[in-house]
Structures are given as C-alpha cells and as structure tokens.
Design an enzyme around this catalytic site. Structure first.
Site, PDB file in Angstrom:
ATOM      1  N   TYR A  33      -8.139  26.121 -20.863  1.00 37.17           N
ATOM      2  CA  TYR A  33      -6.811  26.510 -21.380  1.00 37.17           C
ATOM      3  C   TYR A  33      -6.874  27.391 -22.631  1.00 37.17           C
ATOM      4  O   TYR A  33      -5.835  27.913 -23.034  1.00 37.17           O
ATOM      5  CB  TYR A  33      -5.972  25.284 -21.756  1.00 37.17           C
ATOM      6  CG  TYR A  33      -5.585  24.329 -20.657  1.00 37.17           C
ATOM      7  CD1 TYR A  33      -5.799  24.623 -19.312  1.00 37.17           C
ATOM      8  CD2 TYR A  33      -4.971  23.118 -20.972  1.00 37.17           C
ATOM      9  CE1 TYR A  33      -5.441  23.719 -18.327  1.00 37.17           C
ATOM     10  CE2 TYR A  33      -4.600  22.223 -19.990  1.00 37.17           C
ATOM     11  CZ  TYR A  33      -4.849  22.519 -18.669  1.00 37.17           C
ATOM     12  OH  TYR A  33      -4.486  21.626 -17.701  1.00 37.17           O
TER      13      TYR A  33
ATOM     14  N   HIS B 280     -11.922  18.384 -14.180  1.00 45.20           N
ATOM     15  CA  HIS B 280     -10.651  19.104 -13.976  1.00 45.20           C
ATOM     16  C   HIS B 280     -10.304  19.262 -12.488  1.00 45.20           C
ATOM     17  O   HIS B 280      -9.172  19.030 -12.076  1.00 45.20           O
ATOM     18  CB  HIS B 280     -10.737  20.473 -14.655  1.00 45.20           C
ATOM     19  CG  HIS B 280      -9.410  21.044 -15.027  1.00 45.20           C
ATOM     20  ND1 HIS B 280      -9.241  21.890 -16.090  1.00 45.20           N
ATOM     21  CD2 HIS B 280      -8.176  20.893 -14.492  1.00 45.20           C
ATOM     22  CE1 HIS B 280      -7.964  22.228 -16.185  1.00 45.20           C
ATOM     23  NE2 HIS B 280      -7.301  21.639 -15.223  1.00 45.20           N
TER      24      HIS B 280
HETATM   25  N1  LIG Z   1      -5.040  18.991 -14.388  1.00 44.15           N
HETATM   26  C1  LIG Z   1      -4.535  20.119 -13.935  1.00 44.15           C
HETATM   27  O1  LIG Z   1      -5.055  20.719 -12.993  1.00 44.15           O
HETATM   28  C2  LIG Z   1      -3.287  20.663 -14.579  1.00 44.15           C
HETATM   29  C3  LIG Z   1      -2.575  21.683 -13.943  1.00 44.15           C
HETATM   30  C4  LIG Z   1      -1.400  22.154 -14.547  1.00 44.15           C
HETATM   31  C5  LIG Z   1      -0.983  21.603 -15.758  1.00 44.15           C
HETATM   32  N2  LIG Z   1      -1.712  20.621 -16.363  1.00 44.15           N
HETATM   33  C6  LIG Z   1      -1.293  20.033 -17.660  1.00 44.15           C
HETATM   34  O2  LIG Z   1       0.055  19.616 -17.548  1.00 44.15           O
HETATM   35  C7  LIG Z   1       0.814  20.198 -18.603  1.00 44.15           C
HETATM   36  C8  LIG Z   1       2.226  20.380 -18.162  1.00 44.15           C
HETATM   37  O3  LIG Z   1       2.324  21.297 -17.102  1.00 44.15           O
HETATM   38  P1  LIG Z   1       3.068  22.706 -17.232  1.00 44.15           P
HETATM   39  O4  LIG Z   1       3.075  23.117 -18.638  1.00 44.15           O
HETATM   40  O5  LIG Z   1       2.425  23.666 -16.293  1.00 44.15           O
HETATM   41  O6  LIG Z   1       4.519  22.376 -16.639  1.00 44.15           O
HETATM   42  P2  LIG Z   1       5.761  21.458 -17.073  1.00 44.15           P
HETATM   43  O7  LIG Z   1       5.465  20.618 -18.249  1.00 44.15           O
HETATM   44  O8  LIG Z   1       6.287  20.840 -15.830  1.00 44.15           O
HETATM   45  O9  LIG Z   1       6.827  22.563 -17.456  1.00 44.15           O
HETATM   46  C9  LIG Z   1       6.732  23.385 -18.585  1.00 44.15           C
HETATM   47  C10 LIG Z   1       7.852  24.422 -18.434  1.00 44.15           C
HETATM   48  O10 LIG Z   1       9.099  23.734 -18.415  1.00 44.15           O
HETATM   49  C11 LIG Z   1       9.921  24.204 -19.456  1.00 44.15           C
HETATM   50  N3  LIG Z   1      10.540  23.034 -20.106  1.00 44.15           N
HETATM   51  C12 LIG Z   1       9.938  22.100 -20.872  1.00 44.15           C
HETATM   52  N4  LIG Z   1      10.813  21.180 -21.296  1.00 44.15           N
HETATM   53  C13 LIG Z   1      12.018  21.549 -20.787  1.00 44.15           C
HETATM   54  C14 LIG Z   1      13.297  20.994 -20.882  1.00 44.15           C
HETATM   55  N5  LIG Z   1      13.523  19.901 -21.605  1.00 44.15           N
HETATM   56  N6  LIG Z   1      14.316  21.617 -20.225  1.00 44.15           N
HETATM   57  C15 LIG Z   1      14.092  22.744 -19.509  1.00 44.15           C
HETATM   58  N7  LIG Z   1      12.875  23.312 -19.379  1.00 44.15           N
HETATM   59  C16 LIG Z   1      11.845  22.721 -20.011  1.00 44.15           C
HETATM   60  C17 LIG Z   1       9.027  24.926 -20.433  1.00 44.15           C
HETATM   61  O11 LIG Z   1       9.730  25.992 -21.039  1.00 44.15           O
HETATM   62  P3  LIG Z   1       9.883  26.032 -22.671  1.00 44.15           P
HETATM   63  O12 LIG Z   1       8.500  26.276 -23.219  1.00 44.15           O
HETATM   64  O13 LIG Z   1      10.834  27.156 -22.868  1.00 44.15           O
HETATM   65  O14 LIG Z   1      10.447  24.706 -23.097  1.00 44.15           O
HETATM   66  C18 LIG Z   1       7.904  25.435 -19.523  1.00 44.15           C
HETATM   67  O15 LIG Z   1       8.268  26.685 -18.933  1.00 44.15           O
HETATM   68  C19 LIG Z   1       0.052  21.490 -18.944  1.00 44.15           C
HETATM   69  O16 LIG Z   1       0.401  21.988 -20.209  1.00 44.15           O
HETATM   70  C20 LIG Z   1      -1.354  20.998 -18.847  1.00 44.15           C
HETATM   71  O17 LIG Z   1      -1.715  20.312 -20.049  1.00 44.15           O
HETATM   72  C21 LIG Z   1      -2.834  20.133 -15.777  1.00 44.15           C
END
Ligand SMILES: NC(=O)c1ccc[n+]([C@@H]2O[C@H](COP(=O)([O-])OP(=O)(O)OC[C@H]3O[C@@H](n4cnc5c(N)ncnc54)[C@H](OP(=O)(O)O)[C@@H]3O)[C@@H](O)[C@H]2O)c1
Length: 270
Positions: free
Chosen positions: A42, A100
C-alpha cells in the site's frame, strides 16, 4: 501476550500515502482509531509509523497490521520483507501479520510460506498471525499444517452486498473471526434504500449501519476514509445496536457482489 483480541473497528489505510496520508491518519487517531491496517503493497507503512509517533500516544495503544505481499512469499524474500516492514513502520513487532494473498497456482509452495509466517511469529516479529483472501479449502489446509488455533483472522471482502454466508458459517464453527475489507463496498452502500431507512430511524449515517451490521455478525471491520466527517461517522458505528428485524432485513441485501476479484484470486466459496 496470549491476548488474541483484535479491535472490532479499525482503519483501512489504502490511499493514505505521503504527508497527506500522515495528516489523515493523525486525524483518524484523534477521532479515536487505534487499529491501523497497512500492507507492504500500500505504501502506507511509513505514514502509519509516522502518525503513530507524532500522535504522542504509546506504541502499546495501537494495534498495527501489515501484510506480506504475494510477490514476496518465497523463502528468499519472506523474512527480509517482514524485517523491512518493521523498519519502515518503525516498530519491533507488529500486532498482526497476514499473508496478503495465497500464492497464485502454488507458484510458491503453500507449506513454505505458511511455515515462514509461523517462524516470523516465533521470532517475535508479529504478536498474532493470520491470512487474507483465503477460502475454506485453504483455511482447512492451513489448520492441518500449523494447527487449529494458529490463525487470528482471515481478512476478506465482506459488505452488505457480499455477506459470504458459506465462509461465515465455516469460520463461526471453527471460532475464527473474519476481518471485513471494503466493508462499505468502497462507498457504494451509501445509497442503499433499506440501509437509508434504518439509518434514518437511528439518526446515524448509512455507513454506520453497514458497519454495525457487520460487527454484529461477528466480523472486524476496517473502513477507509480521507474525510474527517466520514471517519467520525464510521467510528460512531461502534455504538449502534440493531434489532433482530433490522439484522434480518439487512441480511436480505446479500447479492454475492464481489468487487475485488483479480486473476490471482483463489476459488471463492460465495
Ligand atoms: N486484504 C486485501 O486484499 C484488501 C483489499 C482491499 C482493501 N483492504 C483493506 O481494507 C480497507 C478498506 O477498503 P477500501 O478502502 O478499499 O474500501 P471501503 O472502506 O469500503 O470504502 C472506502 C471508500 O468509501 C468512502 N467512504 C468512507 N466512509 C464513508 C461514509 N461514511 N459515507 C460515504 N462514503 C464513505 C471513501 O471515500 P472518502 O475518502 O471520501 O470518505 C472511500 O472512497 C483498505 O484501506 C485496506 O486497508 C484489504
């Protein structure tokens, strides 16, 4: 040392790179986030460490997860990559170290990197160990190889539109918590009419309802946001209590909608 508790609500750090990332992480820490989810891939290990140090809090106040990239699972790279992660974050030990992704088509033998994961824990590089993107078949294989209690979590995509009933039933049976990544389906759940109605009743955001639902199902959640308002709204999910009828209604939203499904994915259960 034997505490296997993972804080129920953590912060996804994907996208929080550079100085802007540090500032956003510091804001999240100020709001109350202590569980920080980073990964070698990341580019957020450095900002996470920087924010932890600048926060003025103690190392023990935080729960830090990092993940060994699937390109570093071979025996030559695995342990040096973990040591590099510790150096980059600036800690002696992470709280949780994950694989991962499993090695695509077993390019690296499963036994090799699962044994290396255990060795990393034995060396003290990680307090807890776990996996990510593992289906039931690989969890069973891992349990047979390193023991039924060795893993602390399996981090997978889970949100109201992908509830993974088969995987969830299996992990409940073996007592392994799932960590839900993309718990907001990258923000897509925000416009859901059912969630909006329930959110209105509780006077909270749709995102808080989605996160409260996942936590009530037994999952750990790691939503990400760069916005202070959304960080606060998401953190507020910890105090939302849904009743049985609301839980049942949200369960009907499952539609097997998977957002992250790269070529290297294993065969998913749901
Ligand atoms: N292990 C794996 O393979 C893997 C894969 C993907 C992700 N991850 C982990 O999971 C974490 C979360 O996943 P993600 O960041 O991809 O997706 P997520 O948390 O589902 O969504 C983040 C998105 O949602 C928006 N958001 C956040 N809070 C909100 C709210 N209260 N209302 C409306 N929109 C909102 C954010 O925009 P704003 O910034 O404008 O709030 C951002 O665009 C990652 O950061 C990473 O650490 C792990």
């Amino acid at each position: 040392m034997s505490d296997r508790t993972i804080p129920r609500l953590g912060l996804g750090t994907f996208g929080r790179t550079g100085d802007q990332g540090v500032a956003a992480l510091l804001k999240a820490i100020e709001i109350g986030y202590r569980h920080l989810d980073t990964a070698q891939s990341y580019n957020t290990e450095r900002p996470v460490g920087e924010a932890m140090r600048r926060s003025g809090l103690k190392r023990g106040d935080f729960f830090v997860t990092t993940k060994v990239a699937d390109t570093r699972l071979d025996s030559a790279q695995f342990m040096p990559s973990v040591r590099a992660s510790l150096d980059t974050i600036g800690v002696d030990q992470v709280d949780l170290l994950l694989i991962h992704w499993p090695s695509h088509r077993d390019m690296v033998p499963f036994e090799d990197y699962m044994s290396a994961l255990v060795e990393a824990q034995q060396r003290g590089y990680a307090r807890l160990i776990g996996v990510s993107n593992y289906p039931i078949a690989l969890l069973e294989k891992a349990r047979a190889l390193i023991g039924g209690d060795a893993l602390a979590t399996n981090q997978v995509e889970i949100h109201p539109y992908l509830q993974s009933p088969k995987l969830t039933a299996y992990v409940r049976q073996i007592g392994l918590p799932l960590t839900a990544y993309q718990p907001l389906a990258k923000g897509e759940v925000a416009n859901d009419p059912v969630l909006m109605r329930i959110a209105g009743k509780h006077g909270v955001t749709v995102a808080a309802i989605a996160l409260a639902f996942l936590m009530a199902e037994g999952h750990i959640v790691i939503p990400a946001s760069g916005s202070e308002a959304n960080l606060k709204a998401n953190f507020a999910a910890r105090t939302v209590v849904l009743d049985a009828a609301e839980m049942a209604e949200i369960r009907t939203l499952d539609r097997g909608y998977r957002r992250i499904d790269p070529e290297k994915s294993p065969r998913w259960d749901d």
